[in-house]
Design a protein around this motif. Structure first.
Motif, PDB file in Angstrom:
ATOM      1  N   ALA A 132     -18.048  -5.847 -23.925  1.00  0.00           N
ATOM      2  CA  ALA A 132     -16.825  -5.220 -23.421  1.00  0.00           C
ATOM      3  C   ALA A 132     -16.609  -5.434 -21.921  1.00  0.00           C
ATOM      4  O   ALA A 132     -15.473  -5.724 -21.505  1.00  0.00           O
ATOM      5  CB  ALA A 132     -16.829  -3.731 -23.761  1.00  0.00           C
ATOM      6  N   ARG A 135     -15.175  -8.801 -21.439  1.00  0.00           N
ATOM      7  CA  ARG A 135     -13.797  -8.883 -21.927  1.00  0.00           C
ATOM      8  C   ARG A 135     -12.821  -8.208 -20.952  1.00  0.00           C
ATOM      9  O   ARG A 135     -11.652  -8.589 -20.887  1.00  0.00           O
ATOM     10  CB  ARG A 135     -13.681  -8.226 -23.300  1.00  0.00           C
ATOM     11  CG  ARG A 135     -14.427  -8.948 -24.411  1.00  0.00           C
ATOM     12  CD  ARG A 135     -14.111  -8.314 -25.764  1.00  0.00           C
ATOM     13  NE  ARG A 135     -12.673  -8.372 -26.015  1.00  0.00           N
ATOM     14  CZ  ARG A 135     -12.021  -7.477 -26.755  1.00  0.00           C
ATOM     15  NH1 ARG A 135     -12.664  -6.443 -27.278  1.00  0.00           N
ATOM     16  NH2 ARG A 135     -10.721  -7.602 -26.951  1.00  0.00           N
ATOM     17  N   ASP A 139     -10.808 -11.847 -21.068  1.00  0.00           N
ATOM     18  CA  ASP A 139     -10.785 -11.586 -22.499  1.00  0.00           C
ATOM     19  C   ASP A 139     -10.377 -12.828 -23.289  1.00  0.00           C
ATOM     20  O   ASP A 139      -9.232 -13.256 -23.240  1.00  0.00           O
ATOM     21  CB  ASP A 139      -9.816 -10.431 -22.806  1.00  0.00           C
ATOM     22  CG  ASP A 139      -9.966  -9.931 -24.235  1.00  0.00           C
ATOM     23  OD1 ASP A 139     -10.881 -10.404 -24.934  1.00  0.00           O
ATOM     24  OD2 ASP A 139      -9.171  -9.067 -24.639  1.00  0.00           O
ATOM     25  N   HIS A 140     -11.338 -13.390 -24.002  1.00  0.00           N
ATOM     26  CA  HIS A 140     -11.073 -14.549 -24.847  1.00  0.00           C
ATOM     27  C   HIS A 140     -11.608 -14.300 -26.249  1.00  0.00           C
ATOM     28  O   HIS A 140     -12.255 -15.167 -26.847  1.00  0.00           O
ATOM     29  CB  HIS A 140     -11.703 -15.817 -24.257  1.00  0.00           C
ATOM     30  CG  HIS A 140     -11.036 -16.293 -23.001  1.00  0.00           C
ATOM     31  ND1 HIS A 140      -9.747 -16.785 -22.986  1.00  0.00           N
ATOM     32  CD2 HIS A 140     -11.467 -16.334 -21.720  1.00  0.00           C
ATOM     33  CE1 HIS A 140      -9.419 -17.131 -21.749  1.00  0.00           C
ATOM     34  NE2 HIS A 140     -10.443 -16.857 -20.954  1.00  0.00           N
ATOM     35  N   LEU A 141     -11.346 -13.122 -26.771  1.00  0.00           N
ATOM     36  CA  LEU A 141     -11.786 -12.801 -28.118  1.00  0.00           C
ATOM     37  C   LEU A 141     -10.972 -13.609 -29.126  1.00  0.00           C
ATOM     38  O   LEU A 141      -9.747 -13.524 -29.160  1.00  0.00           O
ATOM     39  CB  LEU A 141     -11.613 -11.310 -28.388  1.00  0.00           C
ATOM     40  CG  LEU A 141     -12.075 -10.818 -29.766  1.00  0.00           C
ATOM     41  CD1 LEU A 141     -13.569 -11.057 -29.954  1.00  0.00           C
ATOM     42  CD2 LEU A 141     -11.742  -9.352 -29.946  1.00  0.00           C
ATOM     43  N   GLN A 164      -9.043  -3.399 -28.879  1.00  0.00           N
ATOM     44  CA  GLN A 164      -8.479  -3.357 -27.530  1.00  0.00           C
ATOM     45  C   GLN A 164      -9.553  -2.876 -26.554  1.00  0.00           C
ATOM     46  O   GLN A 164     -10.294  -1.930 -26.848  1.00  0.00           O
ATOM     47  CB  GLN A 164      -7.291  -2.405 -27.499  1.00  0.00           C
ATOM     48  CG  GLN A 164      -6.080  -2.867 -28.285  1.00  0.00           C
ATOM     49  CD  GLN A 164      -5.287  -3.929 -27.537  1.00  0.00           C
ATOM     50  OE1 GLN A 164      -5.198  -3.908 -26.320  1.00  0.00           O
ATOM     51  NE2 GLN A 164      -4.711  -4.861 -28.271  1.00  0.00           N
ATOM     52  N   VAL A 165      -9.647  -3.513 -25.415  1.00  0.00           N
ATOM     53  CA  VAL A 165     -10.702  -3.160 -24.451  1.00  0.00           C
ATOM     54  C   VAL A 165     -10.477  -1.770 -23.870  1.00  0.00           C
ATOM     55  O   VAL A 165     -11.400  -0.942 -23.836  1.00  0.00           O
ATOM     56  CB  VAL A 165     -10.766  -4.203 -23.315  1.00  0.00           C
ATOM     57  CG1 VAL A 165     -11.819  -3.775 -22.282  1.00  0.00           C
ATOM     58  CG2 VAL A 165     -11.097  -5.578 -23.874  1.00  0.00           C
ATOM     59  N   SER A 209      -5.223  -8.210 -25.327  1.00  0.00           N
ATOM     60  CA  SER A 209      -4.814  -7.801 -23.990  1.00  0.00           C
ATOM     61  C   SER A 209      -3.300  -7.739 -23.861  1.00  0.00           C
ATOM     62  O   SER A 209      -2.785  -7.594 -22.763  1.00  0.00           O
ATOM     63  CB  SER A 209      -5.369  -8.788 -22.947  1.00  0.00           C
ATOM     64  OG  SER A 209      -4.871 -10.081 -23.194  1.00  0.00           O
TER      65      SER A 209
END
Length: 212
Positions: A132, A135, A139-141, A164-165, A209
């Motif tokens: 987390a 990210r 953030d490249h999930l 969602q972060v 994001s």
């Protein structure tokens, strides 16, 4: 007794979900993941209804019994899963939410929702989401296209919402996650951006994001 907390639980001959996945090729299909993991939401709902946050949901704390049923284990004092605690904290990289790392925000039902969605992600993809804190800054999930093509679009969107972060942007309750994960609601009506395809790498972005 003696200022010590005790936990009593039923003994069930079992292995961890992480070991189960390793013994079965590392991943499960969407239907296998759905049928195995979704019943655990009833347990989470009961916990949250009683004001209890688990805080440590991960494949290491989910047990697979000889009867094939999955059970949540690893219950502990909430402070054990918070880096701001004076205790030696126990966080699970890839599964612990940003608020457990000392960032702004309190733990709540949304914390367990993040971890649970991360377990589903790992079950489908073969590895957990990035940590987390990582990210939060980059953030490249993503979900490989080969996986996302086998998962209903509404389920992908439910995962994006739950992962969602920032806590304020995240799915906040078990019922909300269950409804989104099992509903065929049109994408335009969902709260956050749908999963998107990156034409450069053929992978699926969660849009975690982004907001409409």
């Amino acid at each position: 007794l003696n200022s010590t907390g005790y936990r009593i639980s039923e003994y069930v001959e079992s292995i961890t979900f992480e070991d189960f996945l390793r013994r079965n090729g590392g991943t499960l299909t969407f239907e296998q993941a759905r049928s195995g993991l979704m019943p655990l939401l009833g347990t989470l709902s009961s916990l949250h209804g009683a004001g209890i946050i688990h805080g440590g949901i991960s494949p290491q704390n989910i047990l697979v019994g000889r009867d094939g049923k999955l059970r949540i284990d690893g219950f502990a004092t909430a402070a054990l899963h918070d880096s701001r605690s004076e205790l030696l904290c126990q966080l699970f990289d890839g599964y612990s939410a940003i608020e457990q790392y000392g960032f702004e925000g309190k733990q709540g039902s949304h914390t367990d929702i993040y971890s649970f969605a991360a377990v589903i992600y790992r079950t489908l993809v073969g590895n957990p989401p990035p940590d987390a804190p990582q990210r939060a800054t980059n953030d490249h999930l993503t979900i490989p296209a080969s996986v996302s093509q086998t998962v209903p679009t509404h389920a992908l969107s439910a995962l994006a919402n739950a992962l969602q972060v920032m806590p304020d942007d995240r799915t906040s309750s078990v019922d909300e996650f269950r409804d989104e994960f099992s509903s065929a609601t049109p994408i335009s009506e969902l709260r956050n951006a749908p999963v998107e395809t990156d034409p450069d790498d053929g992978r699926q972005h969660t849009g975690a994001s982004q907001k409409e």
